[in-house]
Write a protein that holds these residues in place. Structure first.
Motif, short mmCIF file in Angstrom:
data_model
loop_
_atom_site.label_atom_id
_atom_site.label_comp_id
_atom_site.label_asym_id
_atom_site.label_seq_id
_atom_site.Cartn_x
_atom_site.Cartn_y
_atom_site.Cartn_z
N LEU A 167 0.83 -1.21 0.00
CA LEU A 167 0.00 0.00 0.00
C LEU A 167 0.86 1.25 0.00
O LEU A 167 0.61 2.20 -0.76
N ASN A 168 1.90 1.28 0.84
CA ASN A 168 2.78 2.45 0.89
C ASN A 168 3.51 2.65 -0.43
O ASN A 168 3.75 3.79 -0.86
N GLN A 169 3.86 1.54 -1.07
CA GLN A 169 4.50 1.64 -2.38
C GLN A 169 3.56 2.26 -3.41
O GLN A 169 3.95 3.10 -4.23
N ALA A 170 2.27 1.87 -3.35
CA ALA A 170 1.29 2.45 -4.27
C ALA A 170 1.08 3.93 -4.01
O ALA A 170 0.94 4.73 -4.93
N VAL A 171 1.07 4.30 -2.72
CA VAL A 171 0.92 5.73 -2.38
C VAL A 171 2.12 6.52 -2.91
O VAL A 171 1.96 7.62 -3.47
N SER A 172 3.32 5.97 -2.78
CA SER A 172 4.51 6.66 -3.27
C SER A 172 4.47 6.82 -4.78
O SER A 172 4.86 7.86 -5.32
N LEU A 173 3.98 5.81 -5.48
CA LEU A 173 3.87 5.91 -6.93
C LEU A 173 2.86 6.98 -7.33
O LEU A 173 3.06 7.69 -8.32
N GLU A 174 1.77 7.09 -6.57
CA GLU A 174 0.80 8.14 -6.87
C GLU A 174 1.42 9.52 -6.66
O GLU A 174 1.22 10.44 -7.47
N LYS A 175 2.17 9.67 -5.58
CA LYS A 175 2.84 10.95 -5.33
C LYS A 175 3.84 11.26 -6.44
O LYS A 175 3.95 12.42 -6.88
N ALA A 176 4.56 10.25 -6.90
CA ALA A 176 5.51 10.46 -8.00
C ALA A 176 4.77 10.88 -9.26
O ALA A 176 5.23 11.76 -10.00
N ALA A 177 3.61 10.27 -9.51
CA ALA A 177 2.82 10.64 -10.68
C ALA A 177 2.32 12.07 -10.57
O ALA A 177 2.27 12.82 -11.56
N GLU A 178 1.93 12.48 -9.37
CA GLU A 178 1.47 13.86 -9.16
C GLU A 178 2.62 14.84 -9.39
O GLU A 178 2.43 15.90 -10.01
N ALA A 179 3.80 14.49 -8.91
CA ALA A 179 4.96 15.37 -9.14
C ALA A 179 5.31 15.41 -10.63
O ALA A 179 5.69 16.47 -11.15
N ASP A 180 5.18 14.28 -11.32
CA ASP A 180 5.42 14.27 -12.76
C ASP A 180 4.44 15.19 -13.49
O ASP A 180 4.80 15.86 -14.46
N MET A 181 3.18 15.20 -13.02
CA MET A 181 2.21 16.09 -13.65
C MET A 181 2.59 17.55 -13.41
O MET A 181 2.47 18.39 -14.31
N GLN A 182 3.05 17.86 -12.20
CA GLN A 182 3.49 19.22 -11.92
C GLN A 182 4.67 19.60 -12.81
O GLN A 182 4.78 20.73 -13.28
N GLN A 183 5.57 18.64 -13.04
CA GLN A 183 6.70 18.89 -13.94
C GLN A 183 6.20 19.16 -15.35
O GLN A 183 6.73 20.03 -16.06
N ALA A 184 5.19 18.40 -15.78
CA ALA A 184 4.62 18.62 -17.11
C ALA A 184 3.99 20.01 -17.20
O ALA A 184 4.12 20.69 -18.24
N ARG A 185 3.36 20.47 -16.14
CA ARG A 185 2.76 21.80 -16.14
C ARG A 185 3.83 22.88 -16.21
O ARG A 185 3.70 23.86 -16.96
N VAL A 186 4.90 22.71 -15.43
CA VAL A 186 5.99 23.70 -15.44
C VAL A 186 6.64 23.75 -16.81
O VAL A 186 6.91 24.83 -17.37
N THR A 187 6.90 22.57 -17.39
CA THR A 187 7.53 22.51 -18.70
C THR A 187 6.65 23.13 -19.77
O THR A 187 7.12 23.88 -20.64
N LEU A 188 5.35 22.85 -19.71
CA LEU A 188 4.43 23.39 -20.71
C LEU A 188 4.33 24.91 -20.59
O LEU A 188 4.37 25.63 -21.61
N ALA A 189 4.21 25.42 -19.36
CA ALA A 189 4.11 26.87 -19.17
C ALA A 189 5.37 27.57 -19.69
O ALA A 189 5.29 28.60 -20.38
N ALA A 190 6.54 27.01 -19.38
CA ALA A 190 7.79 27.61 -19.86
C ALA A 190 7.90 27.52 -21.37
O ALA A 190 8.39 28.45 -22.02
N SER A 191 7.44 26.41 -21.95
CA SER A 191 7.50 26.27 -23.41
C SER A 191 6.61 27.29 -24.10
O SER A 191 7.00 27.87 -25.13
#
Length: 511
Positions: A167-191
């Motif tokens: 369960l903790n591993q799944a929670v960590s993967l969700e958090k990583a996915a959320e951070a990846d989405m934030q990275q996608a937002r930052v990259t898109l805004a800068a682009s």
């Protein structure tokens, strides 16, 4: 992997001697039967920002971390609107959101393993028993109907934390996915901002070219007057006309580039190419300066979503290790069932047709030919790969900030020299035109001065908009307004994801 399974015990209870024997057998199997994971570990650790010297390259300047509305500081009201439009309806963001949804489903699946399960079943069987087999007459050679209804419950006690680790591993993967989405937002805004700045540069160069056409047309009129007066020949006239035509060719080329960049912007917005044609001419303020916050290296780990995502990947790997270690210990499941089983309908729901079953089931790895050890080694390899990825991401992030700062410093030094060169070239051109018009110098002197002035003006224009581009790149390298704490992606009080100071071996120890 082979397991030893104690079948469910039928009946309401067990004699005391049977219970004692069962407990002794379970204890003996626990002590003697477990596979061993000794000698498998890792000494890899995630790096801390102070591991890398950066105080000279990335000095504190008393500035603030970028906010989410950082685009407003460039003074163009259209730019923030375009960024909001891109973030609201863009396929790349939708893809990142789908990955979060998928990770969330893993959490729900893993959480369900921690709770008891209850199931119900009913079956009706119509069967003709052979007269020459097991059952003698009157059963043999007769049709019978069997009704069976059963309600059962089971519960994995998870004594060694395997399900909790999953369960903790799944929670960590969700958090990583959320951070990846934030990275996608930052990259898109800068682009979007950098492409918009490229559009501003092309329009500025277009203005330079239009002024150049006007200047060359003016020189052409002076040449025509000198030809009429007999001071010049058709050679000078044709040269002036050729120079004007060359500038008009350059203008057409810039118009084509402008159209292409508009289409690029439309694609970044997630729209068709016609959307790019509706964008108004940029009015970016190129004098914006982004001052570095103090203590950049230390705080950068909570401001860069790619670093946060890499850290959550490490966290996920540590829970994977815990799960793999728990596999070496016995699983104990409790199971119980109650129902009715009878031939026909007459006695189906009577007390004599009751069926009751209850008891534990123990699954213990005895001999697996090294499969569990190999699995644990693989989990440690994944962990070490994630640690290396985190460390490399941190290095890249710090280098990204330092590179942009260095480029801005260099550009500012170039800008001063370029502006002085432009002022001198412009003055030389004006004097050359005056002398040419007065018949004191040849056309070649004007053309040479004109080429120098044009090259210097283009250089200043490129440097001015290049500075805006570097400021946007610096904002992106500082996280583009992301904050792990505000985004619920930081766990401890320092603003870093959980366990930033842990070593590789600490999170991998079993309970």
């Amino acid at each position: 992997m082979k397991h030893l399974s104690l079948p469910a015990l039928r009946g309401i209870g067990l004699p005391g001697s049977a219970k004692t024997a069962l407990a002794a057998a379970a204890a003996a199997l626990t002590i003697a039967g477990c596979a061993n994971y000794s000698g498998i570990s890792s000494d890899k650790t995630i790096a801390t920002p102070d591991s890398y010297s950066a105080t000279q390259s990335v000095p504190g300047q008393g500035g603030q971390w970028p906010s989410l509305d950082w685009a407003k500081q460039f003074g163009d009201p259209q730019l923030p609107q375009l960024i909001d439009e891109a973030l609201a309806d863009n396929p790349s963001i939708a893809q990142a959101q789908s990955r979060i949804a998928k990770a969330s489903s893993y959490i729900e699946t893993s959480r369900s393993a921690l709770s008891p399960k209850v199931n119900g079943s009913y079956s009706w069987t119509r069967e003709l028993y052979s007269a020459n087999a097991l059952f003698p007459p009157p059963y043999g050679g007769t049709w019978f109907s069997e009704n069976n209804v059963l309600a059962s419950a089971s519960w994995d006690l998870d004594l060694w934390g395997k399900n909790r680790a999953r369960l903790n591993q799944a929670v960590s993967l969700e958090k990583a996915a959320e951070a990846d989405m934030q990275q996608a937002r930052v990259t898109l805004a800068a682009s979007v901002a950098r492409t918009y700045n490229q559009l501003a540069l092309l329009y500025a160069l277009r203005d330079v070219t239009q002024r150049e056409i006007s200047n060359r047309e003016n020189v052409g009129r002076i040449t025509n007057g000198r030809v009429t007066a007999g001071l010049d020949t058709n050679v000078e006239r044709r040269t002036a006309e050729g120079n004007t035509a060359t500038s008009q060719t350059n203008l057409s080329e810039l118009d084509g580039q402008i159209e292409s960049v508009r289409y690029q912007l439309a694609a970044l917005l997630g729209k068709g190419p016609d959307r790019g044609l509706q964008i108004a001419n940029p009015v970016i303020n190129s004098n914006v300066t982004v001052a570095l916050p103090d203590n950049v290296p230390a705080d950068l780990v909570a401001r860069r979503p790619d670093i946060v995502a890499a850290r959550w990947q490490v966290e996920s790997a540590t829970h994977n290790i815990k799960e793999a270690k728990a596999e070496f210990f016995p699983d104990i499941n409790l199971a119980a069932g109650f129902g009715f089983d009878a031939f026909g309908w007459g006695r189906f729901l009577t007390s004599s047709s009751r069926q009751v079953q209850a008891g534990p089931a123990i699954h213990l790895p005895i001999f697996d030919a090294g499969a569990l050890r190999a699995q644990l080694k693989g989990r440690y390899a994944d962990f070490e790969g994630d640690v290396a990825n985190y460390n490399q991401t941190l290095i890249n992030a710090m280098n990204d900030v330092a590179t942009n700062i260095s480029a801005i410093r260099s550009l500012d030094r170039q800008m001063g020299d370029a502006q002085r060169a432009l002022a001198a070239a412009s003055n030389a051109y004006e004097l050359a035109v005056i002398r040419y018009k007065a018949g004191l110098s040849p056309q070649l002197q004007v053309l040479t001065a004109d080429q120098n002035r044009l090259a210097n003006e283009q250089t200043v224009t490129n440097l001015r908009l290049r500075r805006s581009d570097l400021q946007i790149a610096l904002i992106k390298s500082l996280g583009g307004g992301f904050d792990a704490t505000d985004s619920n992606l930081a766990i401890d009080g320092s603003g870093q994801p959980k366990g930033t100071q842990q070593t590789a071996s600490q999170p991998a120890q079993s309970n």
